[in-house]
Design a protein around this motif. Structure first.
Motif, PDB file in Angstrom:
ATOM      1  N   SER A 149       0.840  -1.200   0.000  1.00 50.10           N
ATOM      2  CA  SER A 149       0.000   0.000   0.000  1.00 50.10           C
ATOM      3  C   SER A 149       0.875   1.250   0.000  1.00 50.10           C
ATOM      4  N   VAL A 150       0.486   2.201  -0.845  1.00 51.64           N
ATOM      5  CA  VAL A 150       1.272   3.417  -1.054  1.00 51.64           C
ATOM      6  C   VAL A 150       0.410   4.637  -0.792  1.00 51.64           C
ATOM      7  N   GLY A 151       1.001   5.635  -0.110  1.00 54.62           N
ATOM      8  CA  GLY A 151       0.370   6.939   0.032  1.00 54.62           C
ATOM      9  C   GLY A 151       1.137   7.959  -0.789  1.00 54.62           C
TER      10      GLY A 151
ATOM     11  N   GLN B 212       1.144  -2.258 -14.308  1.00 53.29           N
ATOM     12  CA  GLN B 212       0.977  -3.070 -13.108  1.00 53.29           C
ATOM     13  C   GLN B 212       1.520  -4.490 -13.305  1.00 53.29           C
ATOM     14  N   ASN B 213       1.315  -5.060 -14.482  1.00 52.43           N
ATOM     15  CA  ASN B 213       1.792  -6.420 -14.735  1.00 52.43           C
ATOM     16  C   ASN B 213       3.312  -6.488 -14.661  1.00 52.43           C
ATOM     17  N   LYS B 214       3.978  -5.481 -15.224  1.00 47.96           N
ATOM     18  CA  LYS B 214       5.440  -5.459 -15.184  1.00 47.96           C
ATOM     19  C   LYS B 214       5.925  -5.280 -13.758  1.00 47.96           C
ATOM     20  N   PHE B 215       5.237  -4.441 -13.002  1.00 49.71           N
ATOM     21  CA  PHE B 215       5.602  -4.227 -11.592  1.00 49.71           C
ATOM     22  C   PHE B 215       5.483  -5.536 -10.811  1.00 49.71           C
TER      23      PHE B 215
ATOM     24  N   VAL C 245       0.911  -3.384  -6.197  1.00 48.06           N
ATOM     25  CA  VAL C 245       0.933  -2.091  -5.524  1.00 48.06           C
ATOM     26  C   VAL C 245      -0.447  -1.455  -5.596  1.00 48.06           C
ATOM     27  N   GLU C 246      -0.844  -0.828  -4.510  1.00 44.95           N
ATOM     28  CA  GLU C 246      -2.156  -0.184  -4.459  1.00 44.95           C
ATOM     29  C   GLU C 246      -2.012   1.209  -3.851  1.00 44.95           C
TER      30      GLU C 246
END
Length: 430
Positions: A5-7, A26-29, A37-38
């Motif tokens: 989780s990211v702020g 997102q797929n590469k990440f 990651v969200e």
């Protein structure tokens, strides 16, 4: 699959780019990290502001504690800019065991050592690749790719605004004020361009580069800074005639454990790789004792180039979390700071003068240089048609800085010299 989780602190141009990359890549990440990651919260100053994307409106908050004090958020990305508020937020995030990624060059140049120490104390990561060179991976290259080498010198075009202005002045033969207005209209220069055109932005980036290249705790006060506001069309014209291009460059050089760090308009030979870097592009030339010469080139700012650097840092942070190595990559300057004294600094110089157009004037000028034991590499003289004056442009051989400053004063008092119009350093000859 594990979720991270990211702020996000800030949702301007760069913040939008980060969201764009995390959404579309997102797929590469996930492939590189094994995690999803969200974005959980986004701090903004105005929830009603019209933005490029609005599908994240439900995540917006005006309260920083919803990110900094939120136990579910693992990583904080700071792209809000400014210094004191961002400094406070990052300290709070680190205190709460959150890893931090920032693009804030001003903050890292002034308070970087303090924040890195705080991160180390908390066992957290603090990454800041995007603070210098936008999408150019220069910081990672210094700490990883060139870590085994001894860096002798860094010379770089690290400010896109000034490079755009000087490029246009050179290629279109227009004056500084006109090109600045054009740069502002195109968004390459701020409404208040002081930080860029006076060299302050470049100086901050050179401080960050010096920390990583030399592990020396230099500060902004150690940087000799000059901007481009006094660069005239005539300076560019005579530089070309002598075989040079004027660029605003930052230079950091260590010799005998003493550092010389400066930013200013500088003449580069037209064959030097940095001389052909135009418009808003950045390039950083690194001289390593073993590797020799390497150059890093690319867009120095912009939504996606800067966002690429941030997301690359995010990938590193997530990998560190998974491997249990968070906080082990903190790089703190640990060498004694010894700045080179003025009397020990050497270099070549360009000088442009207006002199009386009369027999023997040039010989008096060259004779004065000879008396001061400064040899001349190149010299040209051309008449000024509107006055009984001639314009003289000079390139010296390598000399001590204090000797050049002394002859500058002597020339101002010489009877045949009407005015010393300008002088700049010359680099890239060796």
């Amino acid at each position: 699959m594990e979720k991270i989780s990211v702020g996000l602190l800030g949702f301007g141009t760069v913040g939008t780019g980060v969201i764009h990359l995390l959404t579309n890549e997102q797929n590469k990440f996930q492939q590189q990290t094994g995690s999803k990651v969200e974005i959980q919260k986004i701090l903004v100053k105005d929830r009603e502001k019209n933005r490029k994307i609005n599908e994240y409106d439900h995540l917006l908050t005006l309260d920083p504690s919803e990110i900094l004090e939120n136990p579910e958020i693992d990583i904080v990305i700071e792209v809000m800019g400014g210094i004191q508020e961002a400094r406070q937020y990052i300290h709070t995030a680190l205190k709460n065991k959150k890893h931090v990624i920032t693009a804030n060059k001003d903050l890292m140049a002034i308070h970087g050592s303090e924040l890195l120490q705080a991160a180390s104390d908390q066992g957290c990561d603090l990454y800041y690749e995007a603070s210098v060179g936008g999408g150019i991976p220069i910081l990672r290259s210094l700490t990883d790719g060139l870590a085994a080498d001894r860096i002798k010198k860094i010379i770089g075009i690290v400010n896109g605004t000034t490079n755009y202005i000087l490029s246009k002045m050179s290629h279109q033969s227009v004056n500084y004020e006109k090109v600045l207005q054009e740069a502002q209209s195109l968004g390459f220069a701020e409404a208040d361009p002081t930080s860029d055109v006076e060299g302050l932005d470049a100086a901050r980036k050179m401080v960050i580069l010096s920390h990583l290249a030399y592990s020396i705790p230099v500060t902004l006060e150690d940087v000799v800074v000059e901007g481009i506001t006094r660069v005239a069309e005539e300076d560019i014209l005579y530089s070309k005639k002598l075989g040079y291009t004027i660029k605003l460059v930052g230079i950091a050089e260590v010799e005998d454990d003493e550092i010389d760090i400066r930013v200013g308009p500088t003449l580069l030979p037209t064959g030097h790789p940095l001389a052909s870097v135009d418009n808003e592009y950045n390039a950083i030339y690194v001289y390593g004792q073993s590797v020799g010469e390497t150059m890093f080139y690319g867009p120095g700012a912009g939504e996606l180039p800067t966002a690429i650097a941030i997301v690359s840092d995010l990938i590193s942070v997530v990998k560190n979390i998974k491997h249990g190595t968070s906080g082990h990559h903190i790089f703190l300057p640990n060498q004694e700071k010894k700045c080179k004294l003025v009397e020990d600094i050497e270099g070549q110089y360009f000088m442009r003068l207006h002199v009386k157009d009369q027999p023997g004037a040039l010989s008096k000028i060259t004779g004065l240089f000879n008396e001061q034991e400064i040899s001349l590499q190149k010299i040209i003289q051309e008449p000024l048609l509107s006055e009984k004056l001639a314009e003289v442009a000079i390139i010296t051989h390598t000399t001590k800085q204090h000797q050049f400053e002394q002859i500058y004063q002597l020339l101002k008092d010489l009877e045949v010299v009407r005015d010393v119009k300008s002088y700049y350093r010359v680099e890239g000859m060796n």
